[in-house]
Write an enzyme that holds these catalytic residues in place. Structure first.
Site, PDB file in Angstrom:
ATOM      1  N   GLU A  40      50.428 104.779 -31.687  1.00 39.74           N
ATOM      2  CA  GLU A  40      51.506 103.816 -31.422  1.00 39.74           C
ATOM      3  C   GLU A  40      52.796 104.547 -31.059  1.00 39.74           C
ATOM      4  O   GLU A  40      53.115 105.590 -31.620  1.00 39.74           O
ATOM      5  CB  GLU A  40      51.722 102.972 -32.685  1.00 39.74           C
ATOM      6  CG  GLU A  40      52.754 101.867 -32.537  1.00 39.74           C
ATOM      7  CD  GLU A  40      52.935 101.069 -33.819  1.00 39.74           C
ATOM      8  OE1 GLU A  40      53.331  99.907 -33.740  1.00 39.74           O
ATOM      9  OE2 GLU A  40      52.672 101.618 -34.917  1.00 39.74           O
ATOM     10  N   LYS A 110      50.916  93.725 -29.281  1.00 38.11           N
ATOM     11  CA  LYS A 110      50.769  93.639 -30.734  1.00 38.11           C
ATOM     12  C   LYS A 110      51.112  92.241 -31.241  1.00 38.11           C
ATOM     13  O   LYS A 110      52.204  91.719 -30.987  1.00 38.11           O
ATOM     14  CB  LYS A 110      51.684  94.676 -31.391  1.00 38.11           C
ATOM     15  CG  LYS A 110      51.543  94.806 -32.895  1.00 38.11           C
ATOM     16  CD  LYS A 110      52.485  95.907 -33.370  1.00 38.11           C
ATOM     17  CE  LYS A 110      52.398  96.141 -34.877  1.00 38.11           C
ATOM     18  NZ  LYS A 110      53.356  97.184 -35.303  1.00 38.11           N
ATOM     19  N   CYS A 151      48.362  99.114 -35.202  1.00 34.09           N
ATOM     20  CA  CYS A 151      48.986  99.411 -36.494  1.00 34.09           C
ATOM     21  C   CYS A 151      48.948  98.261 -37.501  1.00 34.09           C
ATOM     22  O   CYS A 151      47.938  98.041 -38.146  1.00 34.09           O
ATOM     23  CB  CYS A 151      50.423  99.898 -36.269  1.00 34.09           C
ATOM     24  SG  CYS A 151      51.095 100.837 -37.681  1.00 34.09           S
TER      25      CYS A 151
END
Length: 264
Positions: A40, A110, A151
């Site tokens: 990331e 995300k 993440c």
């Protein structure tokens, strides 16, 4: 399929971060990997005020990694970067996946944003500057369906179940997982996502100290559908390899058909 997870210590110098990323991709290709995965925010982890201007998917960031994929002849999962968002105040935290000819084959934004307050430890509100994505993404890599995530998504099992139901056999997790939570939760969550969805999990993390006062856990790893850790990175910048055995995946799913037996 031989794969590689690349572990970086990205900081405030974007050009240097990209140089290191390219070097790791070269090492991945030299080691026989068909796919290399970066973490990331691979291009920048520094003060919010110094964050590079957000870009479209075909901007400098995308062009850089498209060229790397094409020149090295491998699939490149380019971690994530700040993509131009829905308004002037927010970007997207976006993953790009490139084929060996440099073609952009998938884009994932995300979905779950890291809004966390741990007294005396962590204070971070990603949603102040990042807009959530809305679509799950499964993309074929050399004919194998890969489910994409980033993440903090890791803490939301319903996302990964949707990816598995949509056909994913491999789950990808680029991350900048904090040290405080990572040492207790990172491996446990990754192995859980592998076991419950009977998928390989490929997790590429940031490692070490980053400006301002942020430390990432690292321990990038590759996990099989039984939950066994096939390979784990040491606590340094580098490349970690493993071979994915898709016949083993099918055997596990046949012998313990938990996906097929689900009722909800």
């Amino acid at each position: 399929m031989r794969v590689a997870v690349c572990q970086l210590n990205s900081r405030e110098e974007r050009a240097q971060n990209l140089t290191v990323a390219r070097e790791l991709l070269e090492r991945a290709a030299a080691g026989g990997a068909k796919l290399a995965i970066l973490p990331e925010y691979v291009d920048f982890l520094g003060k919010g005020s110094d964050t590079p201007e957000p870009e479209p998917v075909d901007g400098e960031f995308g062009t850089f990694f498209a060229a790397a994929a094409r020149e090295l002849g491998i699939w490149v999962h380019a971690g994530s970067f700040h993509e131009i968002g829905p308004d002037h105040n927010r970007t997207y935290n976006t993953t790009l996946l490139f084929a060996p000819d440099g073609t952009l084959t998938a884009t994932y934004r995300k979905i779950h944003l890291y809004d966390v307050e741990i007294a005396g430890r962590v204070s971070y509100q990603e949603s102040r500057t990042v807009a959530p994505g809305e679509e799950t993404v499964v993309a074929a890599v050399a004919g194998v369906p890969f489910g994409l995530s980033i993440c903090y998504d890791l803490r939301f099992p319903e996302l990964y179940r949707q990816l598995a139901i949509a056909g994913a056999k491999v789950l990808v997790v680029p991350a900048a997982f904090m040290l405080h939570t990572g040492r207790d939760h990172w491996e446990v969550l990754l192995r859980a996502r592998a076991i419950e969805n009977q998928c390989y999990v490929l997790a590429a993390g940031q490692i070490g100290d980053h400006e301002p006062g942020r430390t990432c856990f690292g321990r990038s790893m590759i996990i099989d559908p039984w939950g066994t850790v096939l390979a784990q990175a040491p606590d340094t910048v580098g490349v970690t390899f493993a071979d994915l055995d898709l016949e083993r995946l099918e055997t596990i799913r046949a012998e313990l058909p938990s996906l097929a037996n689900r009722r909800l």
